[in-house]
Design a protein around this motif. Structure first.
Motif, PDB file in Angstrom:
ATOM      1  N   LYS A   1       1.186  -0.936  -0.238  1.00 34.62           N
ATOM      2  CA  LYS A   1      -0.442   0.091  -0.044  1.00 34.62           C
ATOM      3  C   LYS A   1       0.769   1.715   0.266  1.00 34.62           C
ATOM      4  O   LYS A   1       1.676   1.110   0.405  1.00 34.62           O
ATOM      5  CB  LYS A   1      -1.227  -0.226   1.214  1.00 34.62           C
ATOM      6  CG  LYS A   1      -0.401   0.059   2.457  1.00 34.62           C
ATOM      7  CD  LYS A   1      -1.218  -0.380   3.894  1.00 34.62           C
ATOM      8  CE  LYS A   1      -0.338  -0.149   4.624  1.00 34.62           C
ATOM      9  NZ  LYS A   1      -1.352  -0.079   6.323  1.00 34.62           N
ATOM     10  N   GLY A   2       0.707   2.151  -0.195  1.00 28.96           N
ATOM     11  CA  GLY A   2       0.897   3.739  -0.322  1.00 28.96           C
ATOM     12  C   GLY A   2       0.158   4.412  -1.286  1.00 28.96           C
ATOM     13  O   GLY A   2      -0.409   4.606  -2.052  1.00 28.96           O
ATOM     14  N   VAL A   3       0.187   5.558  -0.730  1.00 28.92           N
ATOM     15  CA  VAL A   3      -0.183   7.158  -1.290  1.00 28.92           C
ATOM     16  C   VAL A   3      -0.469   7.196  -2.884  1.00 28.92           C
ATOM     17  O   VAL A   3       0.495   6.750  -3.286  1.00 28.92           O
ATOM     18  CB  VAL A   3      -0.199   8.364  -0.494  1.00 28.92           C
ATOM     19  CG1 VAL A   3      -0.528   8.096   0.964  1.00 28.92           C
ATOM     20  CG2 VAL A   3       1.368   9.032  -0.375  1.00 28.92           C
ATOM     21  N   ALA A   4      -1.377   7.787  -3.374  1.00 27.68           N
ATOM     22  CA  ALA A   4      -0.761   8.115  -4.989  1.00 27.68           C
ATOM     23  C   ALA A   4       0.422   8.631  -5.208  1.00 27.68           C
ATOM     24  O   ALA A   4       0.705   9.802  -4.338  1.00 27.68           O
ATOM     25  CB  ALA A   4      -2.525   9.299  -5.804  1.00 27.68           C
ATOM     26  N   GLY A   5       0.840   8.046  -6.516  1.00 25.82           N
ATOM     27  CA  GLY A   5       2.043   8.777  -6.315  1.00 25.82           C
ATOM     28  C   GLY A   5       3.149   8.353  -6.014  1.00 25.82           C
ATOM     29  O   GLY A   5       4.516   9.462  -5.855  1.00 25.82           O
ATOM     30  N   ILE A   6       3.484   7.587  -4.881  1.00 22.56           N
ATOM     31  CA  ILE A   6       4.597   7.455  -4.019  1.00 22.56           C
ATOM     32  C   ILE A   6       5.450   6.664  -4.405  1.00 22.56           C
ATOM     33  O   ILE A   6       6.128   6.335  -4.314  1.00 22.56           O
ATOM     34  CB  ILE A   6       3.908   6.632  -2.559  1.00 22.56           C
ATOM     35  CG1 ILE A   6       4.810   7.363  -1.509  1.00 22.56           C
ATOM     36  CG2 ILE A   6       3.695   5.658  -2.378  1.00 22.56           C
ATOM     37  CD1 ILE A   6       4.930   8.173  -0.777  1.00 22.56           C
ATOM     38  N   GLY A   7       5.167   6.182  -5.410  1.00 19.92           N
ATOM     39  CA  GLY A   7       6.289   4.906  -6.189  1.00 19.92           C
ATOM     40  C   GLY A   7       5.700   3.230  -6.472  1.00 19.92           C
ATOM     41  O   GLY A   7       6.917   2.425  -6.886  1.00 19.92           O
ATOM     42  N   LYS A   8       4.346   3.217  -5.809  1.00 22.93           N
ATOM     43  CA  LYS A   8       4.024   1.344  -6.834  1.00 22.93           C
ATOM     44  C   LYS A   8       4.339   0.703  -7.654  1.00 22.93           C
ATOM     45  O   LYS A   8       4.572   0.076  -7.668  1.00 22.93           O
ATOM     46  CB  LYS A   8       2.561   1.350  -5.666  1.00 22.93           C
ATOM     47  CG  LYS A   8       2.124   1.834  -4.502  1.00 22.93           C
ATOM     48  CD  LYS A   8       0.917   1.732  -3.893  1.00 22.93           C
ATOM     49  CE  LYS A   8      -0.211   2.806  -4.410  1.00 22.93           C
ATOM     50  NZ  LYS A   8       0.200   4.555  -4.953  1.00 22.93           N
ATOM     51  N   THR A   9       3.891   1.438  -8.526  1.00 23.89           N
ATOM     52  CA  THR A   9       3.967   1.452 -10.436  1.00 23.89           C
ATOM     53  C   THR A   9       5.311   1.375 -10.508  1.00 23.89           C
ATOM     54  O   THR A   9       5.448   0.447 -11.382  1.00 23.89           O
ATOM     55  CB  THR A   9       3.117   1.931 -10.869  1.00 23.89           C
ATOM     56  OG1 THR A   9       1.654   2.123 -10.024  1.00 23.89           O
ATOM     57  CG2 THR A   9       3.104   1.674 -12.349  1.00 23.89           C
ATOM     58  N   VAL A  10       6.075   2.109 -10.391  1.00 22.69           N
ATOM     59  CA  VAL A  10       7.622   2.238 -10.049  1.00 22.69           C
ATOM     60  C   VAL A  10       7.805   1.253  -9.551  1.00 22.69           C
ATOM     61  O   VAL A  10       9.051   0.102 -10.255  1.00 22.69           O
ATOM     62  CB  VAL A  10       8.303   3.449  -9.776  1.00 22.69           C
ATOM     63  CG1 VAL A  10       9.667   3.756 -10.377  1.00 22.69           C
ATOM     64  CG2 VAL A  10       7.500   4.648 -10.699  1.00 22.69           C
ATOM     65  N   SER A  11       7.491   0.656  -8.419  1.00 24.37           N
ATOM     66  CA  SER A  11       8.538  -0.699  -8.304  1.00 24.37           C
ATOM     67  C   SER A  11       8.076  -1.763  -8.615  1.00 24.37           C
ATOM     68  O   SER A  11       8.980  -2.292  -8.642  1.00 24.37           O
ATOM     69  CB  SER A  11       8.096  -0.494  -6.213  1.00 24.37           C
ATOM     70  OG  SER A  11       8.612   0.035  -5.581  1.00 24.37           O
ATOM     71  N   VAL A  12       6.776  -1.921  -9.561  1.00 28.79           N
ATOM     72  CA  VAL A  12       6.921  -2.859 -10.335  1.00 28.79           C
ATOM     73  C   VAL A  12       7.373  -2.906 -10.715  1.00 28.79           C
ATOM     74  O   VAL A  12       7.090  -3.793 -11.639  1.00 28.79           O
ATOM     75  CB  VAL A  12       4.586  -2.700 -10.187  1.00 28.79           C
ATOM     76  CG1 VAL A  12       4.553  -3.931 -11.744  1.00 28.79           C
ATOM     77  CG2 VAL A  12       4.293  -2.916  -9.135  1.00 28.79           C
TER      78      VAL A  12
END
Length: 736
Positions: free
Chosen positions: A177-188
């Motif tokens: 989990k993480g707020v919008a724009g925090i880097g979840k998709t980039v981590s993926v």
């Protein structure tokens, strides 16, 4: 070249010769499957491999190629089925091409950046649970910014399925989990790229990224899991993923964007990948483990939607905290080639506590770098942004200037585009949506072709994406951009059309017409303040900051650069300031008051804050009888301090005017964020124990050490503390 051509012809001739020989054999039918296919495959595979890679290197879309993409990748493992190892090589290569570039805030029409060149390691930790967080996401960032980094063990994105030292548990499903724009998709993206390049997680044979925003486009379909994968990844048609012998990873990015009905209580049980069902049933059975129980599952989500997957289905919860302070500086030094300019930008952001806190969000770093690099390097006139409203308004002006430089669609007027996008932003913000489909756009009067034009003109604000299933998905680049445009729409609707956007005329036009029209700007602000305070999850908090900030004369000057007509309206700023202070005084929740102090900051009023800071500097805070507004201001000052919230010393605030119990109750948000709570010989009684028990039960709970010695709390106080200690969220390790 002639030799290569003759080699190809010779191979084809050999294949034809083998075919004739087999046809002349009496038992040719029986040996067709085993013998002929084997020989043809053997003869063809080197030719195919050479041909494929020569095409890849010469393709026009290969200009952005990773410098490390030519390293060898072990594709020796094959799957049950009719394909060869070349299928896996093709699959890896396709994923590499898709994920090796980072499109920072832009659509894929612009100049991409190699992910490995700009990637800055994010701060990811193991979280307590996947429970919902009802605070606005910016508030969550502000909370995380005060927490000492030593509290949790960091985890890299490539290690999320590996147990931490001392842990002995199998991890199948991870919720990040993480707020919008925090880097979840980039981590993926980083995990997929490292796997495709053969660097990490090589025990996994297949990775299937399935973003929810693309799965949404198939919500009405009935098909099997195999069919679903074939739609998204046609090159896997010959692969058999049902065998437990092979490790497969499914990545479901953006649970908060899911528009499917994920019913984990359903009795429908699917165990066969070839069995057809609705897409939501496929996903729930896969996550639960009925389908492919040996497969790994990675789900990402904003905190507000983290509880859509039951906790019993999740083996680990991680949280992306974005950039810590050193990582913020590292990002700007990578992003900006002129290092002296990067240092100036970092210094400016550090001078504004609210801006530097926001830099925990990588997308905000990108917005700030975009604005400040241009303003500081070109010596542009105008005040350097010091508030969120100023930063985002400058960013919007910058993007419309880029739009005007483009040679196509010059007939699109800035005013029309901004108002239509603003209406979309406002209506979807109220609904809580971050992604939109064509039907959402039509509700706001935006046709499909018009939306495509907007996304082409403003690629760094509004984005159109073509899903793998050829459906269109639209979104703003970040939630904060949506909130700023929504606030701008609300402001301009009043200034230009004298209309209150919070009143819906369609439900009862005659009844609400008077309320919707002839509203002053101060009245609109007061309505927005009440709406924001009533919101359970604070989803209008940042919108409110922007709305108030846009009313300042400095913002009006900026808007005149953006729009030919901004309208006019009588406005008394002091009336809004006084209303905010009254709400702070009457509001019983210090947490909810914090955003009101941010609003005062946007309006340039720091009188309450200055009073408290003077008391703290002079040491008179203990001897001062604080009003309810001043208590709230004290909470705000302590929680926005640059110092990490490690130790709370109650004696610093107790004097002739303040009892221990009163201080604990008033400063409870500060107590909750502290690691060590020092209360020795302070006169804490039953009422104080009630506040402490509440702090111990908070989710998440950060108190690890509490010293209550030499206090007469009584048996009833001990009972309250015992209840707090029994709570599953309590993480207290030491109690005196």
């Amino acid at each position: 070249m002639g030799f290569i051509n003759s080699l190809k012809i010779n191979r084809i001739f050999l294949i034809y010769l083998v075919f004739i020989l087999l046809m002349s054999t009496p038992h040719y039918i029986s040996c067709m499957n085993s013998c002929m296919l084997s020989i043809i495959t053997t003869l063809l595979s080197p030719f195919y491999y050479t041909h494929f890679h020569s095409q890849k290197s010469n393709s026009p879309g290969s200009s952005c190629v990773s410098m490390k993409s030519d390293q060898s990748v072990d594709t020796s493992k094959t799957f049950k089925g009719r394909h060869t190892s070349t299928d896996l090589s093709t699959f890896r290569s396709n994923l590499m091409k898709k994920f090796e570039c980072l499109y920072e805030g832009t659509s894929k029409q612009g100049n991409p950046t190699l992910l490995n060149e700009i990637y800055t390691e994010l701060y990811i930790t193991e979280s307590e649970s996947g429970e919902i967080n009802n605070e606005h996401e910016v508030r969550q960032i502000e909370t995380h910014s005060r927490r000492a980094a030593t509290e949790e063990t960091p985890i890299t994105c490539n290690d999320i399925f590996r147990p931490l030292p001392g842990q002995d548990k199998a991890i199948r499903t991870v919720l990040t989990k993480g707020v919008a724009g925090i880097g979840k998709t980039v981590s993926v993206q980083k995990l997929i790229l490292d796997w495709a390049e053969g660097k990490e997680n090589q025990d996994v044979q297949l990775i299937f990224p399935l973003p929810f925003r693309e799965i949404n486009l198939m919500k009405d379909k009935t098909l099997s899991l195999s069919d679903l994968l074939h739609v998204f990844y046609p090159e896997t048609k010959e692969m058999d993923i049902s065998s437990d012998e092979y490790k497969v990873l499914f990545i479901f990015d953006g649970l908060d964007e899911c528009r499917l009905s994920l019913d984990f209580q359903s009795d429908v049980r699917l165990c066969d990948v070839s069995e057809s069902a609705s897409v939501d049933m496929l996903l729930t059975n896969l996550i639960v483990g009925n389908l492919l129980p040996s497969a790994l599952i990675w789900i990402t989500s904003r905190p507000a939607a983290a509880d859509l997957v039951p906790s019993e289905c999740v083996h680990r919860v991680t949280e992306v905290r974005g950039f810590n302070d050193p990582q913020k500086e590292e990002y700007f030094k990578k992003r900006i080639s002129d290092q002296s300019l990067a240092d100036i930008i970092i210094s400016h952001l550090k001078s504004s506590r609210s801006l530097f806190i926001m830099c925990h969000i990588p997308v905000f770093c990108w917005i700030s770098a975009t604005v400040l690099e241009k303003m500081l390097s070109e010596a542009e006139s105008g005040e350097i942004p010091k508030t969120l409203t100023q930063m985002y308004t400058h960013f919007l002006i910058l993007q419309t200037n880029i739009k005007q430089e483009k040679d196509y669609e010059k007939t699109v007027k800035d005013e029309d585009m901004i108002l239509k996008l603003g209406k979309l932003a406002f209506q979807q913000l109220v609904k809580g949506n971050l992604i939109f489909y064509e039907e959402d756009l039509r509700e706001c009067g935006i046709e499909e072709t018009e939306a495509s034009v907007y996304s082409g003109l403003c690629t760094q604000i509004f984005r159109e994406e073509l899903g793998l299933n050829h459906g269109k998905v639209f979104c703003f680049v970040h939630l904060s951009i949506q909130e700023h445009l929504a606030a701008l729409y609300a402001h301009l609707s009043l200034m230009k059309k004298n209309r209150n956007v919070f009143i819906t005329l369609s439900s009862s036009p005659l009844k609400h017409l008077k309320k919707a029209l002839n509203v002053s700007l101060s009245e609109l602000h007061q309505i927005a303040v009440r709406k924001a305070l009533k919101s359970k999850n604070g989803h209008l908090d940042l919108f409110l900051r922007f709305l108030l900030g846009l009313s300042l004369e400095s913002s009006q000057t900026l808007l005149r650069e953006l729009l030919t007509q901004t309208g006019s309206c009588s406005y008394n700023k002091e009336e809004t300031v006084e209303y905010l202070k009254q709400k702070i005084k009457r509001n019983h929740s210090p947490e909810r008051s914090i955003n009101l102090f941010h609003c005062l900051n946007e309006l340039g009023d720091d009188s309450l804050i200055q009073e408290i800071q003077d008391y703290l500097k002079s040491g008179k805070i203990r001897e001062t009888k604080l009003s309810s507004s001043q208590w709230s201001a004290l909470v705000y000052v302590l929680l926005t301090s640059e110092q990490k919230m490690d130790v709370f010393k109650l004696k610093l605030f107790i004097g002739s005017q303040n009892t221990a119990d009163e201080v604990l109750q008033k400063l409870l948000p500060v107590v909750k964020e502290s690691k060590l709570v020092q209360l020795m010989d302070c006169g804490v009684t039953y009422e104080g124990c009630a506040a402490l028990a509440s702090a111990l039960k908070s989710n998440p709970s950060h108190i690890r050490n509490m010293n209550l010695s030499l206090n007469k709390v009584g048996a009833s106080g001990v009972k309250l503390l015992s209840d707090g200690l029994k709570d599953p969220h309590c993480k207290l390790e030491k109690l005196r």
